[in-house]
Design a protein around this motif. Structure first.
Motif, PDB file in Angstrom:
ATOM      1  N   HIS A  67     -17.009   3.642  20.189  1.00 50.52           N
ATOM      2  CA  HIS A  67     -18.134   3.021  19.499  1.00 50.52           C
ATOM      3  C   HIS A  67     -18.243   1.528  19.768  1.00 50.52           C
ATOM      4  CE1 HIS A  67     -17.372   6.763  17.211  1.00 50.52           C
ATOM      5  NE2 HIS A  67     -18.658   6.869  17.470  1.00 50.52           N
ATOM      6  N   MET A  68     -17.470   1.018  20.722  1.00 56.29           N
ATOM      7  CA  MET A  68     -17.513  -0.386  21.080  1.00 56.29           C
ATOM      8  C   MET A  68     -18.793  -0.698  21.863  1.00 56.29           C
ATOM      9  SD  MET A  68     -14.807  -2.546  23.392  1.00 56.29           S
ATOM     10  CE  MET A  68     -15.490  -2.015  24.959  1.00 56.29           C
ATOM     11  N   GLY A  69     -19.426  -1.814  21.525  1.00 57.80           N
ATOM     12  CA  GLY A  69     -20.602  -2.248  22.277  1.00 57.80           C
ATOM     13  C   GLY A  69     -21.597  -2.987  21.421  1.00 57.80           C
TER      14      GLY A  69
ATOM     15  N   MET B 203      -1.602  -6.567  -6.586  1.00 57.36           N
ATOM     16  CA  MET B 203      -1.392  -6.069  -5.233  1.00 57.36           C
ATOM     17  C   MET B 203      -2.372  -6.751  -4.282  1.00 57.36           C
ATOM     18  SD  MET B 203      -2.035  -2.192  -3.939  1.00 57.36           S
ATOM     19  CE  MET B 203      -1.665  -1.746  -2.284  1.00 57.36           C
ATOM     20  N   GLN B 204      -1.843  -7.263  -3.202  1.00 54.53           N
ATOM     21  CA  GLN B 204      -2.695  -7.908  -2.212  1.00 54.53           C
ATOM     22  C   GLN B 204      -3.343  -6.854  -1.325  1.00 54.53           C
ATOM     23  OE1 GLN B 204      -0.811 -10.901   0.102  1.00 54.53           O
ATOM     24  NE2 GLN B 204      -2.649 -11.357   1.269  1.00 54.53           N
ATOM     25  N   ALA B 205      -4.610  -7.060  -1.018  1.00 55.21           N
ATOM     26  CA  ALA B 205      -5.328  -6.150  -0.126  1.00 55.21           C
ATOM     27  C   ALA B 205      -4.693  -6.192   1.249  1.00 55.21           C
ATOM     28  CB  ALA B 205      -6.791  -6.563  -0.046  1.00 55.21           C
ATOM     29  N   CYS B 206      -4.545  -5.016   1.861  1.00 53.75           N
ATOM     30  CA  CYS B 206      -3.885  -4.968   3.158  1.00 53.75           C
ATOM     31  C   CYS B 206      -4.398  -3.822   4.020  1.00 53.75           C
ATOM     32  CB  CYS B 206      -2.378  -4.825   2.981  1.00 53.75           C
ATOM     33  SG  CYS B 206      -1.873  -3.242   2.285  1.00 53.75           S
ATOM     34  N   VAL B 207      -4.009  -3.886   5.290  1.00 51.24           N
ATOM     35  CA  VAL B 207      -4.291  -2.833   6.255  1.00 51.24           C
ATOM     36  C   VAL B 207      -3.171  -1.806   6.151  1.00 51.24           C
ATOM     37  CG1 VAL B 207      -4.503  -2.283   8.713  1.00 51.24           C
ATOM     38  CG2 VAL B 207      -5.484  -4.418   7.813  1.00 51.24           C
ATOM     39  N   VAL B 208      -3.547  -0.533   5.984  1.00 46.68           N
ATOM     40  CA  VAL B 208      -2.576   0.559   5.902  1.00 46.68           C
ATOM     41  C   VAL B 208      -2.344   1.169   7.283  1.00 46.68           C
ATOM     42  CG1 VAL B 208      -2.182   2.873   4.945  1.00 46.68           C
ATOM     43  CG2 VAL B 208      -3.187   1.079   3.517  1.00 46.68           C
ATOM     44  N   ALA B 209      -3.435   1.328   8.051  1.00 49.52           N
ATOM     45  CA  ALA B 209      -3.343   1.952   9.373  1.00 49.52           C
ATOM     46  C   ALA B 209      -4.538   1.506  10.203  1.00 49.52           C
ATOM     47  CB  ALA B 209      -3.331   3.478   9.245  1.00 49.52           C
ATOM     48  N   VAL B 210      -4.379   1.619  11.532  1.00 45.52           N
ATOM     49  CA  VAL B 210      -5.470   1.332  12.465  1.00 45.52           C
ATOM     50  C   VAL B 210      -5.572   2.486  13.449  1.00 45.52           C
ATOM     51  CG1 VAL B 210      -5.364  -1.173  12.210  1.00 45.52           C
ATOM     52  CG2 VAL B 210      -3.961  -0.059  13.959  1.00 45.52           C
ATOM     53  N   SER B 211      -6.793   2.789  13.873  1.00 47.09           N
ATOM     54  CA  SER B 211      -7.037   3.941  14.745  1.00 47.09           C
ATOM     55  C   SER B 211      -8.132   3.611  15.754  1.00 47.09           C
ATOM     56  CB  SER B 211      -7.478   5.149  13.903  1.00 47.09           C
ATOM     57  OG  SER B 211      -6.561   5.407  12.869  1.00 47.09           O
ATOM     58  N   ALA B 212      -8.066   4.255  16.912  1.00 45.26           N
ATOM     59  CA  ALA B 212      -9.102   4.094  17.937  1.00 45.26           C
ATOM     60  C   ALA B 212      -9.013   5.269  18.895  1.00 45.26           C
ATOM     61  CB  ALA B 212      -8.907   2.788  18.701  1.00 45.26           C
ATOM     62  N   ASP B 213     -10.147   5.568  19.535  1.00 45.31           N
ATOM     63  CA  ASP B 213     -10.184   6.642  20.526  1.00 45.31           C
ATOM     64  C   ASP B 213     -11.315   6.350  21.504  1.00 45.31           C
ATOM     65  OD1 ASP B 213     -10.230   9.059  21.982  1.00 45.31           O
ATOM     66  OD2 ASP B 213      -9.720  10.217  20.213  1.00 45.31           O
ATOM     67  N   PRO B 214     -11.046   6.406  22.803  1.00 42.85           N
ATOM     68  CA  PRO B 214     -12.109   6.157  23.775  1.00 42.85           C
ATOM     69  C   PRO B 214     -13.107   7.311  23.875  1.00 42.85           C
ATOM     70  CG  PRO B 214     -10.080   6.729  24.909  1.00 42.85           C
ATOM     71  CD  PRO B 214      -9.755   6.621  23.439  1.00 42.85           C
ATOM     72  N   ARG B 215     -12.753   8.469  23.297  1.00 42.12           N
ATOM     73  CA  ARG B 215     -13.642   9.634  23.339  1.00 42.12           C
ATOM     74  C   ARG B 215     -14.448   9.717  22.043  1.00 42.12           C
ATOM     75  NH1 ARG B 215      -9.701  13.903  23.054  1.00 42.12           N
ATOM     76  NH2 ARG B 215      -8.585  12.277  21.964  1.00 42.12           N
ATOM     77  N   HIS B 216     -15.597  10.355  22.106  1.00 40.24           N
ATOM     78  CA  HIS B 216     -16.414  10.588  20.913  1.00 40.24           C
ATOM     79  C   HIS B 216     -15.866  11.811  20.191  1.00 40.24           C
ATOM     80  CE1 HIS B 216     -19.721   7.694  21.146  1.00 40.24           C
ATOM     81  NE2 HIS B 216     -19.554   7.774  22.459  1.00 40.24           N
ATOM     82  N   THR B 217     -14.813  11.601  19.418  1.00 38.34           N
ATOM     83  CA  THR B 217     -14.202  12.665  18.631  1.00 38.34           C
ATOM     84  C   THR B 217     -14.362  12.332  17.156  1.00 38.34           C
ATOM     85  OG1 THR B 217     -12.067  11.565  18.731  1.00 38.34           O
ATOM     86  CG2 THR B 217     -12.517  13.219  20.427  1.00 38.34           C
ATOM     87  N   PHE B 218     -14.240  13.333  16.299  1.00 37.05           N
ATOM     88  CA  PHE B 218     -14.390  13.085  14.866  1.00 37.05           C
ATOM     89  C   PHE B 218     -13.233  12.255  14.333  1.00 37.05           C
ATOM     90  CE2 PHE B 218     -13.841  14.119  10.390  1.00 37.05           C
ATOM     91  CZ  PHE B 218     -15.086  13.743   9.917  1.00 37.05           C
ATOM     92  N   SER B 219     -12.005  12.667  14.625  1.00 33.47           N
ATOM     93  CA  SER B 219     -10.821  11.937  14.186  1.00 33.47           C
ATOM     94  C   SER B 219     -10.355  11.001  15.293  1.00 33.47           C
ATOM     95  CB  SER B 219      -9.692  12.921  13.836  1.00 33.47           C
ATOM     96  OG  SER B 219     -10.075  13.737  12.751  1.00 33.47           O
ATOM     97  N   LYS B 220      -9.645   9.940  14.887  1.00 33.99           N
ATOM     98  CA  LYS B 220      -9.109   8.974  15.837  1.00 33.99           C
ATOM     99  C   LYS B 220      -7.600   8.882  15.631  1.00 33.99           C
ATOM    100  CE  LYS B 220     -13.283   6.117  15.651  1.00 33.99           C
ATOM    101  NZ  LYS B 220     -13.796   6.105  16.985  1.00 33.99           N
ATOM    102  N   PRO B 221      -6.818   8.895  16.715  1.00 37.60           N
ATOM    103  CA  PRO B 221      -5.370   8.784  16.555  1.00 37.60           C
ATOM    104  C   PRO B 221      -4.953   7.397  16.046  1.00 37.60           C
ATOM    105  CG  PRO B 221      -5.950   8.828  18.883  1.00 37.60           C
ATOM    106  CD  PRO B 221      -7.212   9.061  18.113  1.00 37.60           C
TER     107      PRO B 221
END
Length: 179
Positions: free
Chosen positions: A37-39, A1-19
């Protein structure tokens, strides 16, 4: 099995979960475009309180989907993005990578800087979960299973289904430590 991306998430707010998103854009030296967390300097609240001028070694958070499989066996139903990661992978032993490993995803390159240090917020999300992602082994050493952190060396778009290629750094294997 080749390594792959399953999902990507981001949120501009400091929340625990990211959509979960259809795609994210990594920006060289900064992290995930539009993510809290960008910067170039630390963005995690506890780190900012200690020293806001420290370099941000936690621009991108990656978790292996195999962790979710193991947590399901322990009775937890965890989906991508819920533990705050930006990229969910499958087929890579993220925790076994050496410090400085390079992960290539399309044009993007992420340098792995260390282990995520799970905190008590995980128990706020799901009571008892922390003891499954951070615990002491038989010798008393702390085992951290909450994924890895990295910095963006080369920007690019990342989306589910993309292959992930690992390049080890030159020199001896330096195990990942908490960042």
């Amino acid at each position: 099995m080749q390594a792959c991306v399953v999902a990507v998430s981001a949120d501009p707010r400091h929340t625990f979960s990211k959509p979960v998103q259809a795609r994210i854009r990594l920006l060289t030296g900064l992290g995930v475009e539009g993510d809290a967390h960008m910067g170039t300097t630390v963005k995690h609240r506890s780190r900012v309180a200690q020293d806001p001028t420290r370099p941000n070694l936690r621009q991108v958070h990656l978790i292996h989907a195999e962790l979710f499989d193991a947590l399901a066996e322990a009775g937890y139903d965890i989906a991508p993005g819920q533990l705050g990661e930006n990229i969910t992978t499958r087929g890579i032993d993220l925790l076994g990578l050496p410090t400085g490993a390079l992960l290539s995803v399309g044009e993007a390159v992420i340098e792995v800087t260390g282990l995520r240090n799970p905190c008590t917020q995980i128990d706020d999300f799901a009571p008892g979960l922390l003891k499954h992602v951070a615990y002491r082994d038989e010798q008393g050493a702390v085992v951290r299973r909450g994924g890895v952190m990295g910095i963006v060396r080369t920007g690019g778009t990342v989306e589910p289904g993309m292959a992930v290629h690992v390049r080890a750094p030159r020199g001896p294997h330096v195990p990942l430590a908490r960042v």
